[in-house]
Structure formats: structure tokens, C-alpha cells
Write a protein that holds these residues in place. Structure first.
Motif, PDB file in Angstrom:
ATOM      1  N   CYS A  73      -0.005 -31.606  21.902  1.00 47.41           N
ATOM      2  CA  CYS A  73       0.001 -30.644  20.791  1.00 47.41           C
ATOM      3  C   CYS A  73       1.432 -30.358  20.353  1.00 47.41           C
ATOM      4  N   VAL A  74       1.639 -30.285  19.038  1.00 42.85           N
ATOM      5  CA  VAL A  74       2.948 -29.928  18.505  1.00 42.85           C
ATOM      6  C   VAL A  74       2.783 -28.891  17.401  1.00 42.85           C
ATOM      7  N   LEU A  75       3.723 -27.956  17.388  1.00 43.57           N
ATOM      8  CA  LEU A  75       3.823 -26.985  16.309  1.00 43.57           C
ATOM      9  C   LEU A  75       4.791 -27.581  15.297  1.00 43.57           C
ATOM     10  N   VAL A  76       4.356 -27.709  14.043  1.00 44.97           N
ATOM     11  CA  VAL A  76       5.168 -28.336  13.001  1.00 44.97           C
ATOM     12  C   VAL A  76       5.565 -27.266  11.996  1.00 44.97           C
ATOM     13  N   GLN A  77       6.884 -27.137  11.792  1.00 39.33           N
ATOM     14  CA  GLN A  77       7.378 -26.136  10.850  1.00 39.33           C
ATOM     15  C   GLN A  77       8.488 -26.751  10.012  1.00 39.33           C
ATOM     16  N   HIS A  78       8.326 -26.693   8.704  1.00 37.06           N
ATOM     17  CA  HIS A  78       9.361 -27.175   7.799  1.00 37.06           C
ATOM     18  C   HIS A  78      10.468 -26.135   7.721  1.00 37.06           C
ATOM     19  N   VAL A  79      11.688 -26.588   7.646  1.00 39.20           N
ATOM     20  CA  VAL A  79      12.846 -25.702   7.621  1.00 39.20           C
ATOM     21  C   VAL A  79      13.208 -25.444   6.164  1.00 39.20           C
ATOM     22  N   MET A  84      16.388 -25.331   0.709  1.00 40.41           N
ATOM     23  CA  MET A  84      16.905 -24.474  -0.360  1.00 40.41           C
ATOM     24  C   MET A  84      18.416 -24.636  -0.523  1.00 40.41           C
ATOM     25  N   CYS A  85      19.122 -24.673   0.576  1.00 42.81           N
ATOM     26  CA  CYS A  85      20.582 -24.709   0.511  1.00 42.81           C
ATOM     27  C   CYS A  85      21.127 -26.109   0.245  1.00 42.81           C
ATOM     28  N   GLY A  86      20.392 -27.116   0.637  1.00 38.49           N
ATOM     29  CA  GLY A  86      20.838 -28.486   0.413  1.00 38.49           C
ATOM     30  C   GLY A  86      22.104 -28.815   1.165  1.00 38.49           C
ATOM     31  N   ALA A  87      22.281 -28.223   2.348  1.00 35.92           N
ATOM     32  CA  ALA A  87      23.508 -28.420   3.108  1.00 35.92           C
ATOM     33  C   ALA A  87      23.580 -29.791   3.769  1.00 35.92           C
ATOM     34  N   ARG A  88      22.453 -30.386   4.044  1.00 35.16           N
ATOM     35  CA  ARG A  88      22.455 -31.683   4.726  1.00 35.16           C
ATOM     36  C   ARG A  88      22.104 -32.784   3.738  1.00 35.16           C
ATOM     37  N   GLU A  89      22.619 -33.961   4.032  1.00 33.63           N
ATOM     38  CA  GLU A  89      22.290 -35.120   3.218  1.00 33.63           C
ATOM     39  C   GLU A  89      21.164 -35.895   3.884  1.00 33.63           C
ATOM     40  N   GLY A  90      20.421 -36.648   3.086  1.00 34.88           N
ATOM     41  CA  GLY A  90      19.342 -37.471   3.615  1.00 34.88           C
ATOM     42  C   GLY A  90      18.062 -36.688   3.779  1.00 34.88           C
ATOM     43  N   PRO A  91      17.055 -37.345   4.305  1.00 32.13           N
ATOM     44  CA  PRO A  91      15.755 -36.680   4.464  1.00 32.13           C
ATOM     45  C   PRO A  91      15.823 -35.566   5.506  1.00 32.13           C
ATOM     46  N   ILE A  92      15.088 -34.508   5.256  1.00 30.68           N
ATOM     47  CA  ILE A  92      15.022 -33.370   6.172  1.00 30.68           C
ATOM     48  C   ILE A  92      13.655 -33.392   6.846  1.00 30.68           C
ATOM     49  N   GLU A  93      13.669 -33.635   8.136  1.00 32.56           N
ATOM     50  CA  GLU A  93      12.431 -33.707   8.907  1.00 32.56           C
ATOM     51  C   GLU A  93      12.008 -32.308   9.352  1.00 32.56           C
ATOM     52  N   PRO A  94      10.703 -32.078   9.483  1.00 27.94           N
ATOM     53  CA  PRO A  94      10.245 -30.776   9.975  1.00 27.94           C
ATOM     54  C   PRO A  94      10.561 -30.613  11.464  1.00 27.94           C
ATOM     55  N   LEU A  95      10.639 -29.379  11.887  1.00 28.19           N
ATOM     56  CA  LEU A  95      10.807 -29.054  13.297  1.00 28.19           C
ATOM     57  C   LEU A  95       9.479 -29.315  13.996  1.00 28.19           C
ATOM     58  N   ARG A  96       9.504 -30.060  15.092  1.00 23.93           N
ATOM     59  CA  ARG A  96       8.286 -30.385  15.848  1.00 23.93           C
ATOM     60  C   ARG A  96       8.485 -29.925  17.288  1.00 23.93           C
ATOM     61  N   MET A  97       7.762 -28.849  17.661  1.00 27.17           N
ATOM     62  CA  MET A  97       7.903 -28.278  18.997  1.00 27.17           C
ATOM     63  C   MET A  97       6.612 -28.494  19.796  1.00 27.17           C
ATOM     64  N   PRO A  98       6.677 -29.249  20.890  1.00 26.04           N
ATOM     65  CA  PRO A  98       5.496 -29.435  21.729  1.00 26.04           C
ATOM     66  C   PRO A  98       5.078 -28.112  22.369  1.00 26.04           C
ATOM     67  N   PHE A  99       3.770 -27.948  22.547  1.00 27.25           N
ATOM     68  CA  PHE A  99       3.252 -26.790  23.272  1.00 27.25           C
ATOM     69  C   PHE A  99       2.014 -27.206  24.045  1.00 27.25           C
ATOM     70  N   SER A 100       1.629 -26.375  24.974  1.00 28.54           N
ATOM     71  CA  SER A 100       0.509 -26.680  25.864  1.00 28.54           C
ATOM     72  C   SER A 100      -0.722 -25.855  25.496  1.00 28.54           C
ATOM     73  N   LEU A 101      -1.867 -26.459  25.640  1.00 28.27           N
ATOM     74  CA  LEU A 101      -3.109 -25.717  25.446  1.00 28.27           C
ATOM     75  C   LEU A 101      -3.494 -24.927  26.682  1.00 28.27           C
ATOM     76  N   THR A 102      -2.932 -25.295  27.820  1.00 27.72           N
ATOM     77  CA  THR A 102      -3.314 -24.644  29.075  1.00 27.72           C
ATOM     78  C   THR A 102      -2.403 -23.491  29.461  1.00 27.72           C
ATOM     79  N   SER A 103      -1.186 -23.471  28.940  1.00 25.69           N
ATOM     80  CA  SER A 103      -0.223 -22.436  29.321  1.00 25.69           C
ATOM     81  C   SER A 103       0.323 -21.759  28.070  1.00 25.69           C
ATOM     82  N   THR A 104       0.483 -20.449  28.137  1.00 23.35           N
ATOM     83  CA  THR A 104       1.023 -19.730  26.991  1.00 23.35           C
ATOM     84  C   THR A 104       2.544 -19.726  27.003  1.00 23.35           C
ATOM     85  N   TRP A 105       3.157 -20.292  28.026  1.00 20.20           N
ATOM     86  CA  TRP A 105       4.626 -20.339  28.106  1.00 20.20           C
ATOM     87  C   TRP A 105       5.086 -21.739  28.147  1.00 20.20           C
TER      88      TRP A 105
END
Length: 105
Positions: A73-79, A84-105
Motif C-alpha cells: 500500500c502507498v499513500l500518493v500525494q501530489h506536491v 505552483m512555484c515552478g522551482a524545479r525543472e523537469g517532471p514533478i513526481e507525486p510523493l509516494r509513502m508506503p504504509f501498512s494495513l496491519t499497523s497504524t505506525w
């Protein structure tokens, strides 16, 4: 894909990954990545189901049998700030954070 369909596919080991996509407004949608396609979780009316959190997802999948293979499982969040600021060049990938279904931490 309904919740029952998703549980069936997960039990059979046919889901490669679950993506919990964070959207503006404080809600999430769930996408199941299969071998050839990606399916969105739908409610009983056939509309995209809106989830409230990773805990809400854990509650929905609580009927998943213990014998089912573990789900990646991954939580996907676009930055939005980077877009908006256009500070970086090239494609901007979303943040992908793995998480567990069995543990809340």
C-alpha cells in the motif's frame, strides 16, 4: 470495482499494489493496481468511493482473510507547492509513502 470485488482479488493475490490517492478537500480515493490495469474503488451506487484516512481503508479491508497475501500500500500525494512555484525543472513526481494495513505506525 466494488469492495467485494477488491477483497476477492486481494484474497486471490491478483492485486499488485493499492494506491490511496490524497485529493484536495481532505479525502482520498483508492486505486487497485492489477497486472494490466488500474481500478478505482466504487461505492454501492457505482460512484467513486471517498475515504477519510488510512484508518478508514484499514476498516474497509478488515474482512480480508488472514490467509490472503500481504498487500503493498502507498499513500500518493501530489506536491502542489512545487507545481505552483515552478522551482524545479523537469517532471514533478507525486510523493509516494508506503504504509501498512496491519499497523497504524
Amino acid at each position: 470495482m466494488t469492495l467485494q470485488d477488491m477483497i476477492k482479488l486481494a484474497t486471490e493475490g491478483k492485486i499488485c499494489e493499492l494506491e490511496l490517492l490524497s485529493l484536495e478537500g481532505g479525502f482520498y480515493i483508492l486505486r487497485a493496481q492489477l497486472q494490466e490495469t488500474c481500478c478505482t474503488l466504487l461505492d454501492n451506487k457505482g460512484q467513486t468511493m471517498q475515504l477519510r484516512s488510512t484508518t478508514h481503508l484499514r476498516d474497509l479491508l478488515s474482512d480480508l482473510p488472514a490467509s490472503a497475501p500481504p498487500l503493498s500500500c502507498v499513500l500518493v500525494q501530489h506536491v502542489v507547492h512545487d507545481e505552483m512555484c515552478g522551482a524545479r525543472e523537469g517532471p514533478i513526481e507525486p510523493l509516494r509513502m508506503p504504509f501498512s494495513l496491519t499497523s497504524t505506525w
